[in-house]
Design a protein around this motif. Structure first.
Motif, short mmCIF file in Angstrom:
data_model
loop_
_atom_site.label_atom_id
_atom_site.label_comp_id
_atom_site.label_asym_id
_atom_site.label_seq_id
_atom_site.Cartn_x
_atom_site.Cartn_y
_atom_site.Cartn_z
N GLU A 122 -60.26 14.99 -19.12
CA GLU A 122 -59.27 14.06 -18.56
C GLU A 122 -60.00 12.76 -18.22
OE1 GLU A 122 -56.81 15.66 -15.44
OE2 GLU A 122 -55.37 14.01 -15.66
N HIS A 136 -62.56 11.68 -15.55
CA HIS A 136 -63.95 12.14 -15.64
C HIS A 136 -64.62 11.75 -16.95
CE1 HIS A 136 -62.70 14.38 -12.20
NE2 HIS A 136 -61.75 14.96 -12.91
N ASP A 191 -62.32 20.72 -12.37
CA ASP A 191 -61.28 20.39 -11.38
C ASP A 191 -61.14 21.46 -10.30
OD1 ASP A 191 -60.43 17.89 -12.16
OD2 ASP A 191 -58.71 18.59 -13.33
FE1 FEO Z 1 -57.92 17.19 -14.51
FE2 FEO Z 1 -59.72 15.28 -12.14
O1 FEO Z 1 -58.98 15.78 -13.83
#
Ligand code: FEO
Length: 399
Positions: A82, A85, A166
């Motif tokens: 994502e 990150h 996460d």
């Molecule tokens: Fe699922 Fe902090 O990203």
């Protein structure tokens, strides 16, 4: 200026904080900010664990430089793709062109989708694969849907550090305090941790359960998540919370009253019910105006309490839109195992209660108490008995 913290003698936190962003994922308010955590291991080889959001890339690059000194970056482990990150992957490749990227097959596909040129750099790993970087041996453990399908977590068998992606994260910027034992987590952080988990990962409870099962076989000493404090003590406290949240078990016996009101009449009925509950001994009662409370806070509170009263005005012959939005979000996040009571109000065709009941019936393991209350325009003295018996049934159902 760089700003880093040392976690062990050769592992560093090199992330940063964003206190400017108003909405995380452009949805969830983050009044206390958010941290994007990244970690750097200095072994015979140097290993970076995930990057950060674009908003703090400059800080991140300065941090890497400060920790590396005159060394270069050899490996980058990507646990999660994502963009909060993964946004700086290409920037890292540009600066450290010989770097190798360790990730799952799915993550490498996502890198292509996001437009990164990574072809000759990727080492694809599968669940249980391991690699040594000198003193440290890393095991890669896939954790699909915690919170995206490509996710893995990485466990360092040498020192018991789990890079948990996460999982075990929290909203909130780190005010210099990186470790859970440097803050009063249960007082100052748990609400934001719950709001982060329930809204971001809440839908994927069974997948979190699988990860907890896998993690149960590891001797974890430190948890390094991608957001929020690093856990180096009292790990059981936070693991228990995640176990409860991912099984959709309430944390507390208590009543959350959520009301949708246009002119205060539905609110008055909610006030009356709350007062009755407290008079009858149920003091763990909280009330929220559905129009004034962002749905992400409502969701977090709904994961916390065992009982929910929905009191809604009828609007254009339907459920009041902010109430509908809240219920649909609850449904989307797969919330289960709560007990509901329903109050509907309407001046000519009150039917929000019937419609709410239909929606709740489509959700898993929800109990709906059968004494729904219908108000016509406002609550009156003759409604007091039914309100009284609703309070009784709520309390009775807690036994
Ligand atoms: Fe699922 Fe902090 O990203």
């Amino acid at each position: 200026m760089h700003c880093v913290r040392s976690i062990t003698d050769d592992l560093y936190w090199i992330g940063g904080n964003d206190r400017r962003l108003a909405l995380f994922e452009n949805i969830h308010p983050i009044e206390k900010g958010v941290s994007y955590n990244s970690y750097l291991l200095l072994d015979e080889k140097t290993v970076l664990f995930d990057t950060v959001d674009w908003a703090i890339c400059r800080q991140f690059l300065e941090n890497i430089k400060a920790v590396l000194g005159d060394r270069t970056l050899d490996y980058m482990v990507i646990n999660h793709m994502e963009p909060d990150h993964a946004a700086c992957i290409e920037e890292i490749i540009l600066r450290y062109p010989n770097i190798k990227i360790i990730c799952t097959e799915k993550a490498s596909l996502f890198m292509h989708q996001f437009g990164f040129s990574i072809d000759d750099k990727v080492i694809k790993v599968k669940d249980g694969d391991s690699m040594s970087f000198g003193k440290h041996n890393l095991v890669f453990v896939t954790a699909p849907m915690v919170h995206w399908p490509e996710v893995m977590v990485t466990y360092d068998t040498t020192n018991g550090v789990l890079f948990s992606a996460d999982a075990f994260g929290s909203f909130g910027a780190l005010d210099g305090k990186l470790f859970n034992d440097e803050v009063n987590f249960d007082r100052d952080w748990i609400d934001e941790a719950r709001r982060y988990y329930t809204n971001i990962v809440g839908k994927y409870g069974p997948h979190v359960q699988s990860l907890l099962k896998k993690a149960g076989n590891l001797d974890i000493k430190i948890i390094c998540p991608l957001h929020g404090p690093v856990w180096r003590s009292d790990l059981g406290y936070f693991i228990d919370k995640h176990d409860k949240w991912s099984r959709y078990e309430p944390e507390e016996k208590g009543v959350m009253i959520v009301y949708g009101t246009m002119y205060g009449n539905t609110e008055a009925s909610a006030n009356y019910l709350a007062t009755k509950l407290v008079e009858k001994g149920m003091k763990n009662v909280v009330m929220y105006d559905v129009s004034k409370t962002h749905v992400s806070y409502l969701i977090a509170e709904t994961f916390k309490y065992s009982h929910v009263v929905l009191a809604s005005v009828t609007y254009n012959l339907k459920i009041y839109p902010p109430m509908l939005n809240y219920i649909m979000d609850m449904k989307a996040l797969n919330l289960q195992k709560r007990t509901f009571a329903i109050i509907e109000n309407g001046s000519w065709t009150p039917q929000s209660g019937k419609l709410i009941r239909e929606l709740l019936n489509e959700m898993k393991e929800m109990t709906i108490l059968d004494n729904d209350i219908t108000l016509t325009s406002s609550m009156k003295v003759e409604d007091c008995d039914s309100m009284d018996s609703m309070a009784d049934s709520i309390i009775e159902s807690m036994k």
